[in-house]
Design a protein around this motif. Sequence first.
Motif, PDB file in Angstrom:
ATOM      1  N   ASP A 123       0.828  -1.204   0.000  1.00 63.91           N
ATOM      2  CA  ASP A 123       0.000   0.000   0.000  1.00 63.91           C
ATOM      3  C   ASP A 123       0.866   1.259   0.000  1.00 63.91           C
ATOM      4  O   ASP A 123       0.572   2.236  -0.700  1.00 63.91           O
ATOM      5  N   ASN A 126       2.541   1.664  -3.457  1.00 65.69           N
ATOM      6  CA  ASN A 126       1.588   2.133  -4.461  1.00 65.69           C
ATOM      7  C   ASN A 126       1.265   3.612  -4.267  1.00 65.69           C
ATOM      8  O   ASN A 126       1.161   4.366  -5.241  1.00 65.69           O
ATOM      9  N   ARG A 127       1.108   4.021  -3.012  1.00 67.84           N
ATOM     10  CA  ARG A 127       0.774   5.414  -2.730  1.00 67.84           C
ATOM     11  C   ARG A 127       1.896   6.354  -3.174  1.00 67.84           C
ATOM     12  O   ARG A 127       1.658   7.347  -3.863  1.00 67.84           O
ATOM     13  N   ARG A 130       2.450   6.241  -7.195  1.00 69.20           N
ATOM     14  CA  ARG A 130       1.518   7.017  -8.010  1.00 69.20           C
ATOM     15  C   ARG A 130       1.893   8.492  -8.019  1.00 69.20           C
ATOM     16  O   ARG A 130       1.889   9.153  -9.077  1.00 69.20           O
ATOM     17  N   LYS A 131       2.223   9.023  -6.847  1.00 70.40           N
ATOM     18  CA  LYS A 131       2.598  10.439  -6.783  1.00 70.40           C
ATOM     19  C   LYS A 131       3.941  10.690  -7.462  1.00 70.40           C
ATOM     20  O   LYS A 131       4.146  11.737  -8.093  1.00 70.40           O
TER      21      LYS A 131
END
Length: 211
Positions: A123, A126-127, A130-131
């Motif tokens: 998690d 992925n967080r 993406r940014k």
Amino acid sequence: MKIRLAVFALAALVTMPAAWAQSSGATGAPLKIGVINVQIAITSTAEGKQAAAELQSKFAPRQTELDDMRKRLDDLQARLRTGQTTLSDDEKARLAREGDVLTRTYQRKQQEAQDDFNDEQQDVVNRIGRKMMAVLDKYSKDNGYAVILDTSAQQTPVVYAANQVDVTQDIIRLYDGGNPVKAGGAAPSSSAPPRAAAPKPATPAPTTPKP
């Protein structure tokens, strides 16, 4: 075998494209190519370091529980070894059964802890990923890059890249500038956490058959 839940590299499970391509601008203009190590970029951001410290703190009690169970297993095995000639057959059988039950419990809790850690780690990756993609996309357009290769991706074997074309530190700096960590969170460490080996199952206590 002690497992080290707290020191997994956050980028261990990252799944990102191997290259980012933009239009080359005017026809016939030379292509501007750069490289980035995505794993280093993710683990070196202030947010990545803070997340690693928070995961370490969160999973520390479960690691302590596993360490205690491992010690109990070691003690049972030692009692069985030293008591082969002094313990009764009934006592040896009882200790063996206790060791079998404890081994199964240890292995189950160990796997559950590892699975939960991996899920939370993914998690985080992925967080941040993406940014970071948005930061890299803007950076490549603003600076006229046609292609940026990920040197940490196995499917993109970069044999050589000059330091001048490595944009990793630029992306980390831009990411941190646009994504400051919240005050009061876990203090970021000075370096990215090392990758840890996958945990191994506990060794079962030797079983002594009933007389």
